[in-house]
Design an enzyme around this catalytic site. Structure first.
Site, mmCIF file in Angstrom:
data_model
loop_
_atom_site.group_PDB
_atom_site.id
_atom_site.type_symbol
_atom_site.label_atom_id
_atom_site.label_comp_id
_atom_site.label_asym_id
_atom_site.label_seq_id
_atom_site.Cartn_x
_atom_site.Cartn_y
_atom_site.Cartn_z
ATOM 1 N N GLY A 31 67.085 -15.881 14.554
ATOM 2 C CA GLY A 31 65.655 -15.603 14.366
ATOM 3 C C GLY A 31 64.783 -16.846 14.444
ATOM 4 O O GLY A 31 63.555 -16.748 14.452
ATOM 5 N N ARG A 87 43.073 -15.694 2.071
ATOM 6 C CA ARG A 87 42.688 -15.094 0.788
ATOM 7 C C ARG A 87 43.382 -15.792 -0.380
ATOM 8 O O ARG A 87 43.067 -15.548 -1.516
ATOM 9 C CB ARG A 87 42.965 -13.579 0.820
ATOM 10 N N GLN A 88 44.355 -16.669 -0.067
ATOM 11 C CA GLN A 88 44.972 -17.482 -1.133
ATOM 12 C C GLN A 88 44.372 -18.881 -1.006
ATOM 13 O O GLN A 88 44.990 -19.812 -0.501
ATOM 14 C CB GLN A 88 46.500 -17.502 -0.960
ATOM 15 N N ASP A 157 31.590 -5.365 0.202
ATOM 16 C CA ASP A 157 31.683 -6.122 -1.055
ATOM 17 C C ASP A 157 30.763 -7.335 -1.016
ATOM 18 O O ASP A 157 30.139 -7.639 0.014
ATOM 19 C CB ASP A 157 33.133 -6.535 -1.359
ATOM 20 N N LYS A 180 32.736 -4.170 -4.943
ATOM 21 C CA LYS A 180 34.151 -3.796 -4.980
ATOM 22 C C LYS A 180 34.891 -4.576 -6.053
ATOM 23 O O LYS A 180 34.625 -5.747 -6.267
ATOM 24 C CB LYS A 180 34.762 -4.109 -3.612
ATOM 25 N N ASP A 206 33.363 -5.697 7.880
ATOM 26 C CA ASP A 206 34.066 -6.615 6.985
ATOM 27 C C ASP A 206 34.787 -7.666 7.834
ATOM 28 O O ASP A 206 34.925 -7.497 9.048
ATOM 29 C CB ASP A 206 35.085 -5.818 6.145
HETATM 30 C C1 R5P Z 1 38.570 -9.215 0.953
HETATM 31 O O1 R5P Z 1 37.741 -9.730 0.225
HETATM 32 C C2 R5P Z 1 38.362 -9.019 2.419
HETATM 33 O O2 R5P Z 1 37.072 -9.374 2.808
HETATM 34 C C3 R5P Z 1 38.659 -7.598 2.826
HETATM 35 O O3 R5P Z 1 37.712 -6.743 2.214
HETATM 36 C C4 R5P Z 1 40.045 -7.195 2.410
HETATM 37 O O4 R5P Z 1 40.977 -8.128 2.828
HETATM 38 C C5 R5P Z 1 40.393 -5.829 2.969
HETATM 39 O O5 R5P Z 1 41.667 -5.497 2.536
HETATM 40 P P1 R5P Z 1 42.155 -4.004 2.502
HETATM 41 O O6 R5P Z 1 41.969 -3.429 3.874
HETATM 42 O O7 R5P Z 1 43.606 -4.099 2.116
HETATM 43 O O8 R5P Z 1 41.347 -3.287 1.464
#
Ligand code: R5P
Length: 277
Positions: A31, A87-88, A157, A180, A206
């Site tokens: 792999g 996101r991290q 959000d 959200k 988004d």
């Molecule tokens: C988070 O703040 C991002 O902007 C997206 O809203 C999020 O990653 C969407 O994730 P999911 O489709 O799993 O709700």
């Protein structure tokens, strides 16, 4: 010289049908990943276009950057259409790794410049030790959405609020946002909100769709409030676990760009990158 990363084949073709060089990739039986540049890059100003999802593409990015350096590229620009792990971007709990910082450091150690599209948080750019730029595909998504004759653009959000606000003005379409709360990786709650969407066509925009949980929660509220049509658009369509199918049941249409080449990719980010090239 355009270096056509194996993670972004369609986008690279759009950018350089008759120019640039490709990269051969293979998998060893265990792999592990093998990469080889298909041309001479010595003395060239190289622009590598390579996304980072799924994980294999992230490893390829590192190996290709290393090969470019080793083969004498004069300068290297890393164009990463989707910057994963964004996101991290902090240690939410003690002891956690800040993954986006680790990747930024790795890229900085090889490349001279970094460019990405709709990075989850602009603050991630501070993790780079090289000049870094974030472009937005939101205008392209809104332009595409105009085909639906939208009455309202909606950010699902707070995070998406500013992005949608700043772009929607150019299209003369009003905008709003929801609030959200994320419960866990696949569950979100959206605060009920008084909005007059009766009979309206609403386009929710988004940066990322992953499990689809955020978008689906938002669409339920909009239909409950009497919206006539609801469309969902995003820059980065991760569509985790086949969420595409679930989303299709909740929306009149779902669309995304080619920063990740899964599914249809109705909107291309090539025009954003062409200028750079
Ligand atoms: C988070 O703040 C991002 O902007 C997206 O809203 C999020 O990653 C969407 O994730 P999911 O489709 O799993 O709700």
């Amino acid at each position: 010289m355009l270096i056509k990363g194996p993670g972004s084949p369609g986008l690279c073709e759009k950018l350089g049908e008759d120019s640039g060089i490709g990269v051969t990739t293979e998998r060893f039986p265990d792999g592990e990943i093998y990469v080889r540049l298909n041309g001479d890059v010595s003395g060239e100003d190289c622009v590598l276009v390579q996304t980072t999802h799924p994980n294999d593409h992230l490893l390829e990015l590192m190996f290709i950057l290393d090969a470019l350096r080793d083969n004498g590229a004069r300068t290297v620009t890393a164009v990463v259409p989707y910057f994963g792990y964004s996101r991290q971007d902090k240690a939410f709990k003690e002891g956690e790794g800040v993954s986006s910082r680790a990747i930024a450091r790795m890229i900085s150690s090889y490349a001279d410049r970094f460019l990405t599209i709709d990075i989850h948080g602009e603050r991630i750019l501070d993790f780079f030790d090289i000049p870094s730029t974030n472009l937005t595909a939101l205008d392209l998504l809104m332009e595409y959405s105009m085909g639906f004759e939208p009455d309202l653009f909606l950010a699902p959000d707070e995070g998406a609020k500013e992005r949608v606000n700043s772009c929607s003005r150019g299209f003369g379409v009003p905008w709003d946002h929801l609030e959200k709360t994320r419960i866990d990786g696949s569950t979100v709650e959206i605060k009920p909100k008084e909005m007059d969407v009766q009979g309206m066509t609403v386009v929710i925009l988004d940066d990322i769709i992953s499990t689809g949980g955020t978008m689906i929660e938002a669409s339920k509220q909009l239909y409950d409030m009497g919206a006539e049509e609801v469309h969902a658009g995003c820059t980065h369509g991760l569509f985790t676990g086949g969420s595409w199918k679930r989303l299709e049941k909740h929306f009149d249409s779902v669309f995304c760009t080619d920063t990740i080449e899964k599914g249809r990719c109705e909107v291309s980010v090539a025009p954003l990158l062409e200028e750079l090239l």
